[in-house]
Enzyme design. Structure first.
Site, PDB file in Angstrom:
ATOM      1  N   CYS A  24      -5.176   1.532  -6.136  1.00  0.00           N
ATOM      2  CA  CYS A  24      -4.955   2.505  -5.071  1.00  0.00           C
ATOM      3  C   CYS A  24      -4.166   1.899  -3.930  1.00  0.00           C
ATOM      4  O   CYS A  24      -4.043   0.690  -3.822  1.00  0.00           O
ATOM      5  CB  CYS A  24      -6.290   2.980  -4.504  1.00  0.00           C
ATOM      6  N   GLY A  50      -0.301   4.024  -7.040  1.00  0.00           N
ATOM      7  CA  GLY A  50      -1.061   5.119  -7.626  1.00  0.00           C
ATOM      8  C   GLY A  50      -0.258   6.386  -7.567  1.00  0.00           C
ATOM      9  O   GLY A  50       0.159   6.813  -6.488  1.00  0.00           O
ATOM     10  N   ASN A 125      -9.730   1.007  -1.743  1.00  0.00           N
ATOM     11  CA  ASN A 125      -8.969   0.355  -2.819  1.00  0.00           C
ATOM     12  C   ASN A 125      -9.818  -0.805  -3.327  1.00  0.00           C
ATOM     13  O   ASN A 125     -10.189  -1.674  -2.541  1.00  0.00           O
ATOM     14  CB  ASN A 125      -7.629  -0.156  -2.274  1.00  0.00           C
ATOM     15  N   GLY A 126     -10.107  -0.793  -4.602  1.00  0.00           N
ATOM     16  CA  GLY A 126     -10.922  -1.864  -5.167  1.00  0.00           C
ATOM     17  C   GLY A 126     -11.910  -1.292  -6.152  1.00  0.00           C
ATOM     18  O   GLY A 126     -11.751  -0.171  -6.627  1.00  0.00           O
ATOM     19  N   TYR A 265       2.656  -8.426 -10.465  1.00  0.00           N
ATOM     20  CA  TYR A 265       3.071  -7.090 -10.884  1.00  0.00           C
ATOM     21  C   TYR A 265       2.840  -5.999  -9.852  1.00  0.00           C
ATOM     22  O   TYR A 265       3.684  -5.137  -9.654  1.00  0.00           O
ATOM     23  CB  TYR A 265       2.313  -6.698 -12.171  1.00  0.00           C
TER      24      TYR A 265
END
Ligand code: AMP
Length: 492
Positions: A24, A50, A125-126, A265
């Site tokens: 996210c 996302g 996020n996570g 990435y």
């Protein structure tokens, strides 16, 4: 709260599965006219984190306004009608994606709840690693969950906390969760940013005039012309209100374990993370690869787009020309976001085409950032051979991905990871290359500026390569199957 939605909520009642918080992006801004428009721009810069859904919650001094929808930021946050409705000078937003079907609107973030102390919107996020356990305990106590997202666990913990002040309630809640998280929240008075004590997922602080910004990446500061102030530190809680900014670190210090895959990435190459430009790191990895695994060749060809910086680094170090021997169609999303195997395979064909004029008769080194299932590599190698390459070598700018991530990067379960099933020789055969090499773990650490990987205390989270998980996998260890089931449903 005023809410507008562009798709229908899916039926409730999917049991007590708690879903990993996958891949996210977060953006929040405090003290800015048109805060929601700035947030939409920030989210647009974070779209690579996302692509499946996006949401913004804004507060105008009297009311919270929310818009959450499936699809891209640009498609959902560009109309005057939507943006006017999201009035206020404080807003947070979120982008997410899922790997499988079953995406439901009620899981799209930011989540919002009304508490004793007023409204609170939260974006995450996570991935929490003990959310199933906590959720089961909360359900036993009578809590009613509205979503299958693990973020809702945090909301309930805040609600039942015995502390009075909102920041103390949040600290109390964070003290009970484990896992990787960067979180953004707004209340009627404050914007709050939090990073887990290991600092696995990124969060940065920025400034634009009198406004404060919290964002997953610096590229989202750039898009609105904001200045980068600093990374939010691991374990830090930043509170911004009309008294200014202050920061607390209520938890015991842990070793920093920033996710090394962000460099490989996930992050955008123009972002700066933990003091390092992502593009430079990727080029360094390519140069390390060229030194570690030389092969005689005529041409270095990136698998676009993610392989491009490493291929440039490889080409410069090897002194072999770099060419765009594969062309990417930019109107197809990242391979992984397609929900089924069938579509995922199709996606690869739709996405890349060989530039035969460059490849024919050449000894080609293909550079990609990672091999996960191997789907992309198999197709690309076949394509390059069909285009007339004399030899095809593959160089990968990450070590073999042999272990799933439980901290917020979407990876399939272990049995689907090529490197967990095959050794190097078998992988090369499966992919159809003449030679295959991955960057070594020490080479990767050198590329991010370390001497190598510290065996006692690795400087990054590299669990997807090493299998060493720095944060306990409470739910997974208790019931691996449940975790796998949850992987089949909602992700963000
Ligand atoms: P695969 O085809 O399964 O081997 O996937 C490898 C490709 O997917 C590489 O070209 C990567 O650029 C990309 N990739 C790697 N990890 C992820 C991820 N977590 N999410 C989306 N794409 C990824």
């Amino acid at each position: 709260m005023k809410t507008s939605r562009t798709s229908n909520p899916a039926p409730l009642g999917t049991g007590d599965l708690v879903q990993p918080e996958e891949e996210c992006g977060l953006f929040g801004i405090y003290n800015m006219v048109d805060s929601a428009t700035h947030t939409a721009l920030g989210l647009h810069a974070l779209q690579h984190r996302g692509q499946e859904a996006a949401g913004i919650v804004a507060y105008d001094g009297e009311q919270f306004h929310s818009h959450r929808a499936l699809g891209l930021v640009g498609d959902n946050f560009s109309s005057n009608e939507t943006m006017t409705q999201l009035s206020g000078d404080m807003a947070i937003g979120h982008v997410r994606y899922s790997t499988t079907g079953g995406t439901v609107l009620r899981n799209i973030q930011p989540l919002f709840a009304d508490f004793k102390f007023g409204g609170l919107a939260v974006a995450h996020n996570g991935n929490l690693t003990n959310a199933v356990k906590i959720r089961q305990e909360l359900v036993q106590r009578g809590c009613i969950f509205q979503s299958t997202s693990d973020t809702e666990v945090i909301i309930h913990l805040i609600a039942i906390s015995e502390y009075g002040r909102v920041v103390d309630r949040i600290t109390d809640a964070l003290g009970q969760i484990q896992g990787a998280y960067s979180l953004l929240a707004i209340t009627q008075k404050k914007m709050i940013g939090m990073r887990d004590p290991y600092g696995v997922r990124p969060l940065v602080l920025g400034r634009l005039g009198d406004a404060w910004i919290l964002s997953s990446e610096t590229c989202a500061l750039d898009i609105i012309g904001a200045e980068f102030v600093r990374d939010v530190e691991p374990g830090e809680i930043i509170i911004i209100d009309d008294k200014g900014l202050h920061s607390i670190k209520p938890f015991a210090k842990k070793p920093n374990r920033f996710c090394i895959f962000e460099y490989i990435y996930f992050a955008r190459p123009d972002s700066v993370m933990e003091g390092r430009n992502v593009y430079d790191v990727r080029k360094n990895i390519g140069a390390e690869l060229a030194r570690e695994s030389h092969v005689d060749s005529d041409l270095i060809v990136p698998v676009p787009d993610s392989g491009v910086p490493a291929a440039i680094g490889y080409s410069q170090e090897a002194g072999v020309p770099f060419e765009l021997g594969i062309i990417r169609n930019h109107y197809v999303g990242r391979t992984f976001i397609e929900p089924t195997d069938h579509i995922r395979h199709l996606g690869v064909r739709l996405k890349h085409n060989a530039n035969a004029a460059k490849i024919k008769g050449q000894r080609v080194v293909l550079v990609d950032d990672s091999i996960v299932r191997g789907t992309t590599s198999v197709k690309i190698v076949e394509m390059v051979r069909n285009a007339g390459a004399k030899e095809v070598h593959m160089r990968v700018s990450s070590p073999p991905t042999a272990h799933p991530c439980f901290y917020g990067i979407d990876t399939p379960q272990q049995s689907e990871l090529l490197a967990s099933q095959y050794d190097l020789e078998a992988m090369a055969k499966h992919i159809g290359v003449d030679t295959l090499a991955f960057i070594s773990i020490d080479g990767l650490y050198r590329a991010v500026g370390e001497q190598g990987r510290d065996l006692e205390m690795p400087q990054y989270c590299d669990a997807c390569f090493s299998g060493e998980y720095p944060i306990p996998l409470v739910d997974h260890e208790k019931n691996p199957m449940q975790q796998q089931l949850s992987l089949l449903d909602e992700h963000k």
